[in-house]
Motif scaffolding. Structure first.
Motif, PDB file in Angstrom:
ATOM      1  N   HIS A   1      32.291 -37.922 -38.031  1.00  0.00           N
ATOM      2  CA  HIS A   1      33.614 -37.376 -38.377  1.00  0.00           C
ATOM      3  C   HIS A   1      34.741 -38.349 -38.029  1.00  0.00           C
ATOM      4  O   HIS A   1      35.896 -37.966 -37.944  1.00  0.00           O
ATOM      5  CB  HIS A   1      33.852 -36.040 -37.674  1.00  0.00           C
ATOM      6  CG  HIS A   1      33.340 -35.970 -36.274  1.00  0.00           C
ATOM      7  ND1 HIS A   1      33.597 -36.944 -35.342  1.00  0.00           N
ATOM      8  CD2 HIS A   1      32.547 -35.059 -35.659  1.00  0.00           C
ATOM      9  CE1 HIS A   1      33.004 -36.614 -34.202  1.00  0.00           C
ATOM     10  NE2 HIS A   1      32.350 -35.497 -34.368  1.00  0.00           N
TER      11      HIS A   1
ATOM     12  N   VAL B   1      35.204 -31.268 -35.806  1.00  0.00           N
ATOM     13  CA  VAL B   1      34.234 -30.688 -36.739  1.00  0.00           C
ATOM     14  C   VAL B   1      34.909 -29.931 -37.884  1.00  0.00           C
ATOM     15  O   VAL B   1      34.455 -30.029 -39.040  1.00  0.00           O
ATOM     16  CB  VAL B   1      33.227 -29.798 -35.989  1.00  0.00           C
ATOM     17  CG1 VAL B   1      32.346 -29.019 -36.950  1.00  0.00           C
ATOM     18  CG2 VAL B   1      32.365 -30.654 -35.063  1.00  0.00           C
TER      19      VAL B   1
ATOM     20  N   TYR C   1      34.044 -29.593 -42.211  1.00  0.00           N
ATOM     21  CA  TYR C   1      33.407 -28.333 -42.607  1.00  0.00           C
ATOM     22  C   TYR C   1      34.180 -27.729 -43.776  1.00  0.00           C
ATOM     23  O   TYR C   1      35.403 -27.705 -43.748  1.00  0.00           O
ATOM     24  CB  TYR C   1      33.391 -27.336 -41.443  1.00  0.00           C
ATOM     25  CG  TYR C   1      32.527 -26.123 -41.732  1.00  0.00           C
ATOM     26  CD1 TYR C   1      31.153 -26.210 -41.629  1.00  0.00           C
ATOM     27  CD2 TYR C   1      33.091 -24.919 -42.153  1.00  0.00           C
ATOM     28  CE1 TYR C   1      30.349 -25.120 -41.927  1.00  0.00           C
ATOM     29  CE2 TYR C   1      32.295 -23.834 -42.448  1.00  0.00           C
ATOM     30  CZ  TYR C   1      30.929 -23.930 -42.332  1.00  0.00           C
ATOM     31  OH  TYR C   1      30.134 -22.861 -42.639  1.00  0.00           O
ATOM     32  N   PRO C   2      33.517 -27.264 -44.831  1.00  0.00           N
ATOM     33  CA  PRO C   2      32.068 -27.092 -44.991  1.00  0.00           C
ATOM     34  C   PRO C   2      31.332 -28.304 -45.585  1.00  0.00           C
ATOM     35  O   PRO C   2      30.156 -28.195 -45.907  1.00  0.00           O
ATOM     36  CB  PRO C   2      31.985 -25.906 -45.943  1.00  0.00           C
ATOM     37  CG  PRO C   2      33.177 -26.086 -46.825  1.00  0.00           C
ATOM     38  CD  PRO C   2      34.268 -26.625 -45.933  1.00  0.00           C
TER      39      PRO C   2
ATOM     40  N   MET D   1      30.076 -30.760 -44.261  1.00  0.00           N
ATOM     41  CA  MET D   1      28.919 -31.147 -43.467  1.00  0.00           C
ATOM     42  C   MET D   1      27.645 -30.436 -43.906  1.00  0.00           C
ATOM     43  O   MET D   1      26.538 -30.925 -43.669  1.00  0.00           O
ATOM     44  CB  MET D   1      29.182 -30.878 -41.975  1.00  0.00           C
ATOM     45  CG  MET D   1      29.277 -29.418 -41.615  1.00  0.00           C
ATOM     46  SD  MET D   1      29.908 -29.132 -39.946  1.00  0.00           S
ATOM     47  CE  MET D   1      28.732 -30.017 -38.961  1.00  0.00           C
ATOM     48  N   LEU D   2      27.798 -29.308 -44.580  1.00  0.00           N
ATOM     49  CA  LEU D   2      26.621 -28.575 -45.039  1.00  0.00           C
ATOM     50  C   LEU D   2      25.882 -29.311 -46.149  1.00  0.00           C
ATOM     51  O   LEU D   2      24.755 -28.947 -46.498  1.00  0.00           O
ATOM     52  CB  LEU D   2      27.023 -27.172 -45.504  1.00  0.00           C
ATOM     53  CG  LEU D   2      27.630 -26.265 -44.432  1.00  0.00           C
ATOM     54  CD1 LEU D   2      28.086 -24.956 -45.029  1.00  0.00           C
ATOM     55  CD2 LEU D   2      26.633 -26.025 -43.298  1.00  0.00           C
TER      56      LEU D   2
ATOM     57  N   PHE E   1      32.968 -21.182 -38.668  1.00  0.00           N
ATOM     58  CA  PHE E   1      31.726 -20.995 -39.407  1.00  0.00           C
ATOM     59  C   PHE E   1      31.576 -19.604 -40.020  1.00  0.00           C
ATOM     60  O   PHE E   1      30.599 -19.338 -40.713  1.00  0.00           O
ATOM     61  CB  PHE E   1      30.529 -21.267 -38.486  1.00  0.00           C
ATOM     62  CG  PHE E   1      30.492 -22.674 -37.935  1.00  0.00           C
ATOM     63  CD1 PHE E   1      31.003 -23.733 -38.674  1.00  0.00           C
ATOM     64  CD2 PHE E   1      29.953 -22.933 -36.689  1.00  0.00           C
ATOM     65  CE1 PHE E   1      30.975 -25.026 -38.168  1.00  0.00           C
ATOM     66  CE2 PHE E   1      29.915 -24.219 -36.177  1.00  0.00           C
ATOM     67  CZ  PHE E   1      30.433 -25.274 -36.913  1.00  0.00           C
TER      68      PHE E   1
ATOM     69  N   PHE F   1      27.873 -20.575 -42.551  1.00  0.00           N
ATOM     70  CA  PHE F   1      27.036 -21.715 -42.164  1.00  0.00           C
ATOM     71  C   PHE F   1      25.639 -21.480 -42.722  1.00  0.00           C
ATOM     72  O   PHE F   1      24.968 -20.515 -42.363  1.00  0.00           O
ATOM     73  CB  PHE F   1      26.999 -21.820 -40.636  1.00  0.00           C
ATOM     74  CG  PHE F   1      26.533 -23.144 -40.108  1.00  0.00           C
ATOM     75  CD1 PHE F   1      27.449 -24.118 -39.751  1.00  0.00           C
ATOM     76  CD2 PHE F   1      25.188 -23.426 -39.956  1.00  0.00           C
ATOM     77  CE1 PHE F   1      27.044 -25.355 -39.248  1.00  0.00           C
ATOM     78  CE2 PHE F   1      24.756 -24.644 -39.455  1.00  0.00           C
ATOM     79  CZ  PHE F   1      25.693 -25.612 -39.099  1.00  0.00           C
TER      80      PHE F   1
END
Length: 323
Positions: free
Chosen positions: A182, A216, A220-221, A223-224, A246, A251
């Motif tokens: 990140h 984070v 996000y999202p 990173m999914l 989340f 998530f």
């Protein structure tokens, strides 16, 4: 994957015993041989396998007793790197920063022999532990490749070879640590995803990435989209504030749930850890959750690390009994 509910594990590193720290200093002064140091590293690994058995963890790690810094260790073992001076990472902690001076690649398997040794000591699964290509590139000086992208993707190909060798050796769990992922979220998060696609391509092992601390919510999202089964995150350090992030959107991957803070000497109470797990199960399905510390425990003393692991396991057992 284990059948057990809320499997317990750790992120990877454990503190080194004083005899090993002294041996590493002697090795740097050419006072002992590499094999003498390696025997003490094996001894420390055996001790940490026994401690994990004693605590009752479900998925083990080798404890990284043979490593110093997570990036410099791989740079030392790969082609194309030199080591510059020490650079401050945080507080009074420093790491030797690698410099890319030529084409990067593996000379030979880097972690496989250590994984095989640790796995031979226990019937529990031991995770293969790798530092990801994005982090290696981000925490190194690049004096060879025309662009960061070229460096990151070439490193990804090398780490993929290591992951394949770990799987061939029998590793059922492979973790690719990417704490720097990140660092530049607006600029090239897609590059980090592309690199992970190369690393995990064709693997049948259960894949994990550990992303510790940082902003984070900025990734996000997105990173999914990382091509791994599980994302391991530090939740306890910020008192589970990420749970609100989340909730929406949901998530969708498995979560490595950090429930004890590795950056404090204070050992959490069992009730405190139980409450953190309960809160998390309001956001995640039970089947998604793996229980772990926030990050590696190498900055704690052996006694502190053991106390944190014991409370983590006992709290998890309480929550299991409630389900």
């Amino acid at each position: 994957m284990p059948e057990i509910v809320l499997p317990t594990t750790t992120v990877g590193s454990f503190p080194k015993p004083p005899y090993l720290l002294e041996a590493r200093r002697k090795f740097l002064r050419n006072q002992i041989s590499r094999e003498e140091l390696a025997e003490l590293e094996r001894q420390a690994t055996r001790e940490w396998i026994l401690r994990q058995e004693e605590v009752g963890l479900d998925i083990f790690v080798d404890g990284e007793q043979y490593r110093g810094d997570m990036v410099a260790f791989f740079a030392d073992e790969m082609e194309g790197f030199a080591i510059a001076g020490l650079v401050r990472s945080y507080g009074n902690r420093y790491y030797p920063k690698p410099v890319v001076v030529g084409p990067v690649g593996r000379k030979k398997p880097i972690t496989v022999e250590w994984w095989e040794y640790a796995q031979s000591l226990t019937g529990k699964p031991v995770k293969g532990m790798l530092t990801g290509p994005y982090t290696i590139a981000e925490w190194s000086f690049n004096e060879y490749y025309p662009t960061r992208r070229e460096l990151v993707l070439e490193l990804a190909r090398a780490i993929h070879e290591e992951a394949v060798d770990l799987e061939r050796a029998g590793a059922k769990f492979i973790q690719i640590d990417e704490p720097a992922i990140h660092t530049r979220p607006e600029e090239d998060f897609r590059l980090a995803v592309e690199a992970m696609e190369i690393v995990t391509d064709g693997l049948s092992a259960y894949t994990i990435t550990h992303i510790c601390y940082g902003d984070v919510p900025k990734i996000y999202p997105d990173m999914l989209s990382l091509p791994v089964r599980q994302i391991d995150l530090a939740l306890k350090n910020e008192n589970f504030a990420l749970l609100e992030v989340f909730r929406n959107p949901r998530f969708t991957k498995d979560i490595g749930l950090g429930v004890v803070d590795v950056h404090t000497h204070r050992v959490e109470s069992e009730e405190e850890v139980v409450e953190g797990i309960r809160r998390s199960l309001e956001v995640f399905e039970v089947s998604q959750v793996y229980i772990s510390p926030d990050c590696g425990l190498k900055t704690r003393t052996i006694e502190e690390a053991m106390r944190k692991l014991r409370v983590m396991v006992s709290a998890t057992q309480r929550v299991r009994a409630e389900l």
